[in-house]
Design a protein around this motif. Structure first.
Motif, PDB file in Angstrom:
ATOM      1  N   GLU A   1     -87.785  22.825  28.717  1.00 36.51           N
ATOM      2  CA  GLU A   1     -86.630  22.915  27.775  1.00 36.51           C
ATOM      3  C   GLU A   1     -85.149  22.196  28.342  1.00 36.51           C
ATOM      4  O   GLU A   1     -84.730  21.594  27.313  1.00 36.51           O
ATOM      5  CB  GLU A   1     -86.109  24.473  27.522  1.00 36.51           C
ATOM      6  CG  GLU A   1     -87.166  25.139  26.758  1.00 36.51           C
ATOM      7  CD  GLU A   1     -86.821  26.668  26.369  1.00 36.51           C
ATOM      8  OE1 GLU A   1     -85.421  26.704  26.653  1.00 36.51           O
ATOM      9  OE2 GLU A   1     -87.283  27.235  25.782  1.00 36.51           O
TER      10      GLU A   1
ATOM     11  N   LYS B   1     -85.594  23.416  23.005  1.00 34.88           N
ATOM     12  CA  LYS B   1     -86.156  24.790  22.627  1.00 34.88           C
ATOM     13  C   LYS B   1     -87.184  24.457  21.198  1.00 34.88           C
ATOM     14  O   LYS B   1     -87.857  25.294  21.171  1.00 34.88           O
ATOM     15  CB  LYS B   1     -85.262  25.857  22.277  1.00 34.88           C
ATOM     16  CG  LYS B   1     -84.300  26.170  23.547  1.00 34.88           C
ATOM     17  CD  LYS B   1     -83.439  27.367  22.979  1.00 34.88           C
ATOM     18  CE  LYS B   1     -82.553  27.422  24.304  1.00 34.88           C
ATOM     19  NZ  LYS B   1     -81.515  29.011  24.132  1.00 34.88           N
ATOM     20  N   ASN B   2     -86.972  23.381  20.643  1.00 35.83           N
ATOM     21  CA  ASN B   2     -87.751  23.183  19.403  1.00 35.83           C
ATOM     22  C   ASN B   2     -89.038  22.064  19.507  1.00 35.83           C
ATOM     23  O   ASN B   2     -89.581  21.882  18.815  1.00 35.83           O
ATOM     24  CB  ASN B   2     -86.864  22.857  18.315  1.00 35.83           C
ATOM     25  CG  ASN B   2     -85.814  23.544  17.958  1.00 35.83           C
ATOM     26  OD1 ASN B   2     -85.965  24.821  17.596  1.00 35.83           O
ATOM     27  ND2 ASN B   2     -84.651  23.129  18.393  1.00 35.83           N
TER      28      ASN B   2
ATOM     29  N   ILE C   1     -92.817  25.170  22.520  1.00 36.33           N
ATOM     30  CA  ILE C   1     -92.808  26.342  21.449  1.00 36.33           C
ATOM     31  C   ILE C   1     -94.178  26.721  21.517  1.00 36.33           C
ATOM     32  O   ILE C   1     -94.985  26.097  21.923  1.00 36.33           O
ATOM     33  CB  ILE C   1     -92.303  25.914  19.962  1.00 36.33           C
ATOM     34  CG1 ILE C   1     -92.908  24.702  19.511  1.00 36.33           C
ATOM     35  CG2 ILE C   1     -90.851  25.928  19.974  1.00 36.33           C
ATOM     36  CD1 ILE C   1     -92.599  24.590  18.080  1.00 36.33           C
TER      37      ILE C   1
ATOM     38  N   ALA D   1     -94.493  28.929  15.213  1.00 36.73           N
ATOM     39  CA  ALA D   1     -93.601  27.596  15.327  1.00 36.73           C
ATOM     40  C   ALA D   1     -94.297  26.344  15.789  1.00 36.73           C
ATOM     41  O   ALA D   1     -93.894  25.336  15.359  1.00 36.73           O
ATOM     42  CB  ALA D   1     -92.436  28.127  16.378  1.00 36.73           C
TER      43      ALA D   1
ATOM     44  N   GLN E   1     -94.818  22.848  13.643  1.00 36.55           N
ATOM     45  CA  GLN E   1     -94.374  21.558  14.313  1.00 36.55           C
ATOM     46  C   GLN E   1     -95.470  20.620  14.313  1.00 36.55           C
ATOM     47  O   GLN E   1     -95.128  19.305  13.933  1.00 36.55           O
ATOM     48  CB  GLN E   1     -93.498  21.781  15.745  1.00 36.55           C
ATOM     49  CG  GLN E   1     -92.346  22.304  15.828  1.00 36.55           C
ATOM     50  CD  GLN E   1     -91.236  21.886  14.892  1.00 36.55           C
ATOM     51  OE1 GLN E   1     -90.886  21.939  13.471  1.00 36.55           O
ATOM     52  NE2 GLN E   1     -90.547  20.675  15.272  1.00 36.55           N
TER      53      GLN E   1
ATOM     54  N   GLU F   1     -81.674  19.534  15.101  1.00 39.28           N
ATOM     55  CA  GLU F   1     -81.923  19.910  16.403  1.00 39.28           C
ATOM     56  C   GLU F   1     -83.582  19.650  16.436  1.00 39.28           C
ATOM     57  O   GLU F   1     -83.898  19.455  17.401  1.00 39.28           O
ATOM     58  CB  GLU F   1     -81.568  21.413  16.501  1.00 39.28           C
ATOM     59  CG  GLU F   1     -80.100  21.714  16.732  1.00 39.28           C
ATOM     60  CD  GLU F   1     -79.424  21.786  15.388  1.00 39.28           C
ATOM     61  OE1 GLU F   1     -80.061  21.781  14.138  1.00 39.28           O
ATOM     62  OE2 GLU F   1     -78.112  21.529  15.416  1.00 39.28           O
ATOM     63  N   GLU F   2     -84.188  20.049  15.536  1.00 34.13           N
ATOM     64  CA  GLU F   2     -85.765  20.003  15.455  1.00 34.13           C
ATOM     65  C   GLU F   2     -86.021  18.658  15.828  1.00 34.13           C
ATOM     66  O   GLU F   2     -86.934  18.317  16.706  1.00 34.13           O
ATOM     67  CB  GLU F   2     -86.527  20.647  14.505  1.00 34.13           C
ATOM     68  CG  GLU F   2     -86.479  22.167  14.490  1.00 34.13           C
ATOM     69  CD  GLU F   2     -86.945  22.996  13.121  1.00 34.13           C
ATOM     70  OE1 GLU F   2     -87.422  24.069  13.449  1.00 34.13           O
ATOM     71  OE2 GLU F   2     -86.949  22.019  12.211  1.00 34.13           O
TER      72      GLU F   2
ATOM     73  N   ASP G   1     -85.380  17.398  19.386  1.00 35.91           N
ATOM     74  CA  ASP G   1     -86.225  17.697  20.450  1.00 35.91           C
ATOM     75  C   ASP G   1     -87.316  17.175  20.258  1.00 35.91           C
ATOM     76  O   ASP G   1     -88.064  16.678  21.345  1.00 35.91           O
ATOM     77  CB  ASP G   1     -86.297  19.332  20.132  1.00 35.91           C
ATOM     78  CG  ASP G   1     -85.009  20.006  20.304  1.00 35.91           C
ATOM     79  OD1 ASP G   1     -84.177  19.274  21.099  1.00 35.91           O
ATOM     80  OD2 ASP G   1     -84.951  21.439  20.576  1.00 35.91           O
TER      81      ASP G   1
END
Length: 446
Positions: free
Chosen positions: A76, A81-82, A87, A91, A95, A248-249, A252
């Protein structure tokens, strides 16, 4: 709960060995305890190298085994975190579904010319009768490929700055055993100033984030549906509920692709060029196959070349960049290799030990591409990209890139290995790499 046998030394001693000499530790344990053993690291970890057991683990992701929700938190700090790596559960499934179309075969085809052009551009700096560090050149190539294929960034200050800061982050992490300890012991992750290792990392990460978020904002404001870079494809992707990725996703996943896709492929290419030039017979057979291409650069033909494919596979087998599969947690009581394992047990498949099994690969320490021409190996005997729902999502792209880069270099340069001593693998951060610099000399240009 009785776990498989393993070394009885103190946990801290085992962790130090795990950080410093993981492959030697696993080899010694496999020799003494067999296909399954327990290491006492931050918690007990059961290491497995039996193909039948690996098949049971990797195909039981939704029933007997699952990815532990908090085990990948060590990633992380860099990936966020995404990330599809950090994950788990629904989730992770979401992704992965959003990411997969970006790595479809047709999308890969669109990047073939980019990979070739970048390789040609960078190897032009390799001068005749001069040596060069293979890893440095391969890192330049793979990072530039990732920057263009993932971000669609071809030039400009932002592209140069992002290349520079990502290279600094990756080199610092790979060359510092202390950074590896930071990842396993979050209590050590304290910002004690910009001159300390963790403080330096945090500041570089923040600068990289600023650059990535700035690019995301601009691309959202000026979205172009005709672009085929991965950032554009991810921005257009929608899940089954019609929802897009958040900023944010996106950040990441982009950081995941930039770091994992750059460092690992550069390492694999470095090893491939080492092995090709260490053994004249391998080099001769490969050049003979490539010469049959003539002046044509047809990616479909290149992708199907049998000996080139065998060389790439043997490179990924003998010293795999990823030593281990992602961890699995036992959900229901299960028998594995004769041991009754209770829920909560953490398992990791050893890719390295599986690839070194003499019952599958006779004389496993010898580089022999022919073994991949003589037989096919199951996904649980040969698994350089892991397996199951956690299999590396960029595996097709990585092999695709390896073949194009090697074809381009060998077609343009006549090279000779300068590094005469045997090169062995060692830990580089969370993956592996050569234990010394590998140098090649340019004898001539084709």
């Amino acid at each position: 709960m009785k776990l498989p046998n393993g070394p009885q030394s103190p946990a801290i001693a085992q962790m130090l060995q795990w950080v410093a000499i993981p492959m030697s530790l696993m080899t010694a344990c496999a020799k003494r305890y067999g296909d399954i053993f327990t290491l006492n690291l931050t918690i007990p970890i059961v290491i497995v190298s039996n193909p039948q057991a690996l098949q049971q683990i990797l195909t039981g992701d939704t029933k007997e085994f699952s990815a532990p929700s908090d085990w990948n938190k060590q990633f992380e700090s860099l990936l966020g975190k995404n990330s599809v790596i950090t994950i788990a559960g629904e989730a992770h499934k979401r992704q992965r579904q959003l990411l997969t179309p970006a790595f479809h075969g047709e999308m890969m085809q669109s990047h073939a010319k980019t990979i070739r052009n970048i390789t040609e551009e960078i190897i032009q700096s390799c001068q005749e009768n001069k040596t060069f560090c293979v890893r440095s050149v391969m890192q330049q190539i793979t990072l530039r490929v990732i920057m263009q294929a993932v971000f669609g960034l071809y030039a400009g200050d932002r592209a140069q700055e992002l290349e520079r800061v990502l290279s600094a982050i990756m080199d610092a992490g790979a060359n510092s055993p202390l950074r590896t300890l930071f990842l396993y012991y979050p209590a050590l992750q304290r910002d004690l100033g910009k001159l300390t290792p963790w403080g330096t990392f945090l500041r570089r990460r923040e600068y990289a984030n600023q650059l990535i978020y700035a690019e995301i904002r601009e691309r959202r404001q000026n979205f172009d549906a005709s672009r085929t870079d991965i950032l554009s494809l991810l921005m257009a992707a929608r899940d089954e509920n019609g929802e897009a990725m958040t900023d944010e996703e996106l950040r990441d996943e982009l950081m995941t692709l930039l770091t994992a896709g750059h460092e690992t492929t550069a390492t694999a290419l470095t090893w491939a060029l080492y092995w090709i030039h260490k053994f004249p017979s391998v080099r001769y057979k490969l050049l003979e196959e490539l010469q049959n291409l003539g002046d044509e650069f047809d990616i479909n033909t290149i992708h199907k070349l049998p000996y080139l494919n065998a060389v790439c596979n043997e490179t990924l087998r003998i010293y795999p960049v990823g030593m281990l599969t992602f961890p699995r947690e036992v959900k229901e009581a299960v028998n594995l290799c004769g041991y009754d394992l209770e829920p909560g047990t953490i398992l990791m498949g050893s890719i390295y030990l599986t690839h070194q099994r003499p019952d599958i690969y006779p004389e496993p320490q010898i580089f022999k591409p022919e073994r991949f021409l003589e037989r096919q190996f199951s996904p649980y005997e040969f698994l350089p990209f892991g397996g199951g729902v956690r299999r590396c999502i960029g595996n097709v792209f990585a092999l695709f890139e390896m073949k194009i880069v090697l074809t381009t270099i060998l077609s343009k340069l006549d090279l000779e290995l300068v590094t005469k001593q045997d090169v062995k693998p060692q830990r580089r951060g969370l993956v592996t790499g050569p234990n010394q610099q590998i140098n090649l000399m340019v004898k001539g240009k084709r």
